[in-house]
Design an enzyme around this catalytic site. Structure first.
Site, PDB file in Angstrom:
ATOM      1  N   SER A 126      -5.774   2.810   4.553  1.00 36.67           N
ATOM      2  CA  SER A 126      -5.177   1.706   3.811  1.00 36.67           C
ATOM      3  C   SER A 126      -6.235   0.678   3.432  1.00 36.67           C
ATOM      4  O   SER A 126      -7.209   0.467   4.168  1.00 36.67           O
ATOM      5  CB  SER A 126      -4.138   1.050   4.720  1.00 36.67           C
ATOM      6  OG  SER A 126      -3.789  -0.203   4.215  1.00 36.67           O
ATOM      7  N   TYR A 150      -1.565  -3.644  12.420  1.00 38.08           N
ATOM      8  CA  TYR A 150      -1.446  -2.408  11.624  1.00 38.08           C
ATOM      9  C   TYR A 150      -2.818  -1.993  11.094  1.00 38.08           C
ATOM     10  O   TYR A 150      -3.224  -0.832  11.193  1.00 38.08           O
ATOM     11  CB  TYR A 150      -0.457  -2.643  10.479  1.00 38.08           C
ATOM     12  CG  TYR A 150      -0.512  -1.607   9.383  1.00 38.08           C
ATOM     13  CD1 TYR A 150      -0.041  -0.312   9.591  1.00 38.08           C
ATOM     14  CD2 TYR A 150      -1.050  -1.921   8.128  1.00 38.08           C
ATOM     15  CE1 TYR A 150      -0.095   0.638   8.572  1.00 38.08           C
ATOM     16  CE2 TYR A 150      -1.104  -0.976   7.113  1.00 38.08           C
ATOM     17  CZ  TYR A 150      -0.630   0.300   7.342  1.00 38.08           C
ATOM     18  OH  TYR A 150      -0.682   1.245   6.340  1.00 38.08           O
ATOM     19  N   LYS A 154      -5.361   1.402  11.669  1.00 38.69           N
ATOM     20  CA  LYS A 154      -5.920   2.260  10.600  1.00 38.69           C
ATOM     21  C   LYS A 154      -7.431   2.396  10.773  1.00 38.69           C
ATOM     22  O   LYS A 154      -7.991   3.474  10.618  1.00 38.69           O
ATOM     23  CB  LYS A 154      -5.585   1.691   9.216  1.00 38.69           C
ATOM     24  CG  LYS A 154      -4.142   1.891   8.806  1.00 38.69           C
ATOM     25  CD  LYS A 154      -3.798   3.360   8.565  1.00 38.69           C
ATOM     26  CE  LYS A 154      -2.326   3.578   8.296  1.00 38.69           C
ATOM     27  NZ  LYS A 154      -1.894   4.970   8.310  1.00 38.69           N
TER      28      LYS A 154
HETATM   29  P1  NAD Z   1       7.095   5.585   5.254  1.00 42.84           P
HETATM   30  O1  NAD Z   1       7.499   4.752   6.430  1.00 42.84           O
HETATM   31  O2  NAD Z   1       8.044   5.714   4.116  1.00 42.84           O
HETATM   32  O3  NAD Z   1       6.712   7.053   5.742  1.00 42.84           O
HETATM   33  C1  NAD Z   1       6.080   7.326   6.973  1.00 42.84           C
HETATM   34  C2  NAD Z   1       6.872   8.464   7.616  1.00 42.84           C
HETATM   35  O4  NAD Z   1       6.249   8.803   8.865  1.00 42.84           O
HETATM   36  C3  NAD Z   1       8.314   8.050   7.941  1.00 42.84           C
HETATM   37  O5  NAD Z   1       9.197   8.986   7.373  1.00 42.84           O
HETATM   38  C4  NAD Z   1       8.382   8.042   9.466  1.00 42.84           C
HETATM   39  O6  NAD Z   1       9.645   8.411   9.950  1.00 42.84           O
HETATM   40  C5  NAD Z   1       7.280   9.051   9.808  1.00 42.84           C
HETATM   41  N1  NAD Z   1       6.711   8.874  11.157  1.00 42.84           N
HETATM   42  C6  NAD Z   1       6.213   7.752  11.716  1.00 42.84           C
HETATM   43  N2  NAD Z   1       5.767   7.993  12.962  1.00 42.84           N
HETATM   44  C7  NAD Z   1       5.997   9.320  13.186  1.00 42.84           C
HETATM   45  C8  NAD Z   1       5.777  10.172  14.302  1.00 42.84           C
HETATM   46  N3  NAD Z   1       5.263   9.717  15.453  1.00 42.84           N
HETATM   47  N4  NAD Z   1       6.119  11.488  14.194  1.00 42.84           N
HETATM   48  C9  NAD Z   1       6.652  11.966  13.055  1.00 42.84           C
HETATM   49  N5  NAD Z   1       6.897  11.200  11.954  1.00 42.84           N
HETATM   50  C10 NAD Z   1       6.566   9.894  12.042  1.00 42.84           C
HETATM   51  O7  NAD Z   1       5.679   5.042   4.773  1.00 42.84           O
HETATM   52  P2  NAD Z   1       4.858   5.413   3.453  1.00 42.84           P
HETATM   53  O8  NAD Z   1       4.854   4.222   2.576  1.00 42.84           O
HETATM   54  O9  NAD Z   1       5.297   6.725   2.917  1.00 42.84           O
HETATM   55  O10 NAD Z   1       3.401   5.524   4.097  1.00 42.84           O
HETATM   56  C11 NAD Z   1       2.798   6.767   4.398  1.00 42.84           C
HETATM   57  C12 NAD Z   1       1.406   6.512   4.956  1.00 42.84           C
HETATM   58  O11 NAD Z   1       0.648   5.752   4.029  1.00 42.84           O
HETATM   59  C13 NAD Z   1       1.383   5.693   6.257  1.00 42.84           C
HETATM   60  O12 NAD Z   1       0.357   6.211   7.075  1.00 42.84           O
HETATM   61  C14 NAD Z   1       1.023   4.296   5.799  1.00 42.84           C
HETATM   62  O13 NAD Z   1       0.373   3.564   6.805  1.00 42.84           O
HETATM   63  C15 NAD Z   1       0.097   4.610   4.642  1.00 42.84           C
HETATM   64  N6  NAD Z   1      -0.003   3.525   3.665  1.00 42.84           N
HETATM   65  C16 NAD Z   1       1.132   3.095   3.016  1.00 42.84           C
HETATM   66  C17 NAD Z   1       1.038   2.074   2.074  1.00 42.84           C
HETATM   67  C18 NAD Z   1       2.276   1.533   1.373  1.00 42.84           C
HETATM   68  O14 NAD Z   1       2.207   0.444   0.804  1.00 42.84           O
HETATM   69  N7  NAD Z   1       3.393   2.265   1.334  1.00 42.84           N
HETATM   70  C19 NAD Z   1      -0.210   1.506   1.779  1.00 42.84           C
HETATM   71  C20 NAD Z   1      -1.333   1.965   2.470  1.00 42.84           C
HETATM   72  C21 NAD Z   1      -1.217   2.997   3.401  1.00 42.84           C
HETATM   73  N1  UFG Z   2       5.169 -10.669  -0.877  1.00 41.70           N
HETATM   74  C1  UFG Z   2       5.982 -11.760  -1.128  1.00 41.70           C
HETATM   75  N2  UFG Z   2       7.299 -11.648  -0.827  1.00 41.70           N
HETATM   76  C2  UFG Z   2       7.842 -10.525  -0.294  1.00 41.70           C
HETATM   77  C3  UFG Z   2       7.004  -9.417  -0.033  1.00 41.70           C
HETATM   78  C4  UFG Z   2       5.667  -9.529  -0.331  1.00 41.70           C
HETATM   79  O1  UFG Z   2       5.533 -12.790  -1.600  1.00 41.70           O
HETATM   80  O2  UFG Z   2       9.050 -10.517  -0.047  1.00 41.70           O
HETATM   81  C5  UFG Z   2       3.739 -10.758  -1.237  1.00 41.70           C
HETATM   82  C6  UFG Z   2       2.820 -10.677  -0.032  1.00 41.70           C
HETATM   83  O3  UFG Z   2       2.679 -11.937   0.569  1.00 41.70           O
HETATM   84  C7  UFG Z   2       1.541 -10.149  -0.697  1.00 41.70           C
HETATM   85  C8  UFG Z   2       2.064  -9.242  -1.816  1.00 41.70           C
HETATM   86  O4  UFG Z   2       3.410  -9.647  -2.042  1.00 41.70           O
HETATM   87  O5  UFG Z   2       0.824 -11.203  -1.276  1.00 41.70           O
HETATM   88  C9  UFG Z   2       2.049  -7.762  -1.440  1.00 41.70           C
HETATM   89  O6  UFG Z   2       2.730  -7.602  -0.204  1.00 41.70           O
HETATM   90  P1  UFG Z   2       3.237  -6.180   0.318  1.00 41.70           P
HETATM   91  O7  UFG Z   2       3.955  -6.400   1.602  1.00 41.70           O
HETATM   92  O8  UFG Z   2       3.949  -5.450  -0.759  1.00 41.70           O
HETATM   93  O9  UFG Z   2       1.881  -5.378   0.539  1.00 41.70           O
HETATM   94  P2  UFG Z   2       0.625  -5.674   1.472  1.00 41.70           P
HETATM   95  O10 UFG Z   2      -0.541  -5.817   0.559  1.00 41.70           O
HETATM   96  O11 UFG Z   2       0.879  -6.747   2.459  1.00 41.70           O
HETATM   97  O12 UFG Z   2       0.533  -4.327   2.305  1.00 41.70           O
HETATM   98  C10 UFG Z   2       0.722  -3.068   1.669  1.00 41.70           C
HETATM   99  C11 UFG Z   2       1.294  -2.073   2.673  1.00 41.70           C
HETATM  100  C12 UFG Z   2       0.286  -1.776   3.736  1.00 41.70           C
HETATM  101  C13 UFG Z   2      -1.003  -1.392   3.099  1.00 41.70           C
HETATM  102  C14 UFG Z   2      -1.487  -2.413   2.105  1.00 41.70           C
HETATM  103  C15 UFG Z   2      -2.702  -1.911   1.368  1.00 41.70           C
HETATM  104  O13 UFG Z   2       2.479  -2.598   3.255  1.00 41.70           O
HETATM  105  O14 UFG Z   2       0.783  -0.695   4.496  1.00 41.70           O
HETATM  106  O15 UFG Z   2      -0.477  -2.634   1.141  1.00 41.70           O
HETATM  107  O16 UFG Z   2      -3.189  -2.894   0.523  1.00 41.70           O
HETATM  108  F1  UFG Z   2      -1.932  -1.244   4.051  1.00 41.70           F
END
Ligand code: NAD
Ligand code: UFG
Length: 331
Positions: A126, A150, A154
């Site tokens: 991430s 978190y 990572k």
């Molecule tokens: P998500 O929560 O929709 O999906 C993650 C899935 O992993 C879920 O279905 C959950 O049930 C499963 N899971 C968690 N722990 C587990 C375990 N111990 N065993 C089996 N399954 C398990 O999240 P996402 O947005 O699809 O994110 C996927 C990956 O990408 C994560 O590693 C997250 O940290 C990373 N990531 C997401 C974002 C974002 O903004 N969505 C940004 C950066 C990185």
């Molecule tokens: N934000 C608001 N109001 C909300 C939600 C978010 O103002 O209700 C703002 C946050 O303060 C931030 C921006 O929108 O400035 C983005 O926030 P997100 O929660 O959508 O995303 P983050 O950048 O905090 O984090 C996300 C994922 C992480 C990942 C990261 C990578 O949740 O898992 O992006 O950049 F690691």
């Protein structure tokens, strides 16, 4: 090709499984449904014979994980590890749960891979690993200093995977995602607005649906162009294509490398909301609140390394991201 996917029922993992299956590949999905439900796996099982699903908690049920590898010995081409807990805010109040789940999952996975001579891995990292960094856009060699629990999990995963790769046991591409938004093209999989989301786009959707009256903007006193947080939003379809390119790359790669998956564009919260309103013709009332703990002012990618190494580039526009995010809910 046969790919084992952890976190297969989630937003990114589910979209990725669907893409791989529609390209004709075989997928073994694993999830424990902590942050998802049966909907995505049932859809994939009903529509693709080449999909199989196992409900396993990979942090706790290493024997079941081992069984899956045993049953497919020698014919899994790559493992893609999405499974993790991912909410920045929640991680601050549940550090033990986050460290336990996010580290033990990876440890169990790589131990099982090693015992079955499987070495090719793609890991979901991430952009959060960069923390509050003044050098924007971010390049992969920037210092890593997360400001949330978190983010620490990572980075710890990245260190772990680097060490295991250095010892010659795995070859791994660690993809540092920026901010994925948008829904899958057929609107089957999306970042669920009904599941108490923390992320910006599903929360905008909650307001658009009338579930919430207004959008709370966490901070308008950052040193960004309008004071609200700035991020690099990338369409989910572009993000999953990046994984397919990474699988291709890791086949002939030895060692470990980290790659940014982003567009290279920085956009504030207000700019994103404005674009969503204009494109979809929906008013999103806003209210400015205090900064959210663990948030950084700005975070956007220099995606040049991924573009060069993977021959991949994010193509979708902001308009497409806003339209696609709303599409599953449009009457
Ligand atoms: P998500 O929560 O929709 O999906 C993650 C899935 O992993 C879920 O279905 C959950 O049930 C499963 N899971 C968690 N722990 C587990 C375990 N111990 N065993 C089996 N399954 C398990 O999240 P996402 O947005 O699809 O994110 C996927 C990956 O990408 C994560 O590693 C997250 O940290 C990373 N990531 C997401 C974002 C974002 O903004 N969505 C940004 C950066 C990185
Ligand atoms: N934000 C608001 N109001 C909300 C939600 C978010 O103002 O209700 C703002 C946050 O303060 C931030 C921006 O929108 O400035 C983005 O926030 P997100 O929660 O959508 O995303 P983050 O950048 O905090 O984090 C996300 C994922 C992480 C990942 C990261 C990578 O949740 O898992 O992006 O950049 F690691």
């Amino acid at each position: 090709m046969k790919v084992l996917v952890t976190g297969a029922a989630g937003y990114i993992g589910g979209t990725f499984c669907h893409k791989l299956l529609s390209y004709g590949h075989e997928v073994l999905g694993i999830d424990n449904y902590t942050n998802s439900d049966k909907k995505v796996s049932e859809f994939l099982l009903n529509n693709f014979n080449s999909y199989s699903f196992h409900k396993i908690d990979i942090a706790k049920e290493d024997n079941s994980l081992d069984e899956v590898f045993k049953n497919h010995k020698g014919d899994i081409d790559c493992v893609v590890h999405f499974a993790a807990l991912k909410a920045v805010g929640e991680s601050e109040s549940k550090p033990v749960q986050y460290w336990e789940n996010n580290i033990i999952s990876t440890l169990n996975l790589i131990k099982t891979m090693k015992s079955h001579d499987m070495r090719k891995l793609i890991f979901s990292s991430s952009a959060t690993v960069y923390g509050n960094n003044a050098n924007q856009p971010l390049i992969e060699s920037e210092s890593l200093s997360p400001i949330s629990c978190y983010g620490s999990t990572k980075i710890a995963n990245e260190y772990l995977l680097n060490d295991v790769a250095k010892a010659g046991d795995i070859d791994v591409v660690m993809l540092r995602y920026f901010n994925p938004v948008g829904a899958h093209s057929e609107c089957i999989i999306y970042d669920d607005p009904y599941a108490s989301p923390n992320n910006l786009m599903p929360r905008v959707i909650r307001v658009a649906l009338g579930i919430e009256k207004q959008m709370y903007i966490w901070g308008n006193d950052y040193s960004t162009k309008d004071g609200t947080g700035a991020r690099d939003y990338i369409h989910i379809e572009d993000l999953v294509e990046g994984h397919i390119a990474a699988i291709d790359f890791v086949k002939t790669f030895s060692g470990s490398t980290a790659l940014n998956l982003g567009t290279g564009n920085s956009l504030t919260v207000l700019e994103l909301i404005k674009k969503f309103e204009n494109i979809n013709g929906i008013k999103i009332p806003i209210s400015f609140e205090k900064r959210r703990k663990g948030d950084v002012a700005e975070c956007y990618a220099d995606p040049a390394k991924a573009q060069k190494i993977l021959n991949w580039k994010a193509k979708k526009t902001l308009e497409e991201m806003c339209k696609s995010s709303w599409k599953p809910f449009k009457k």
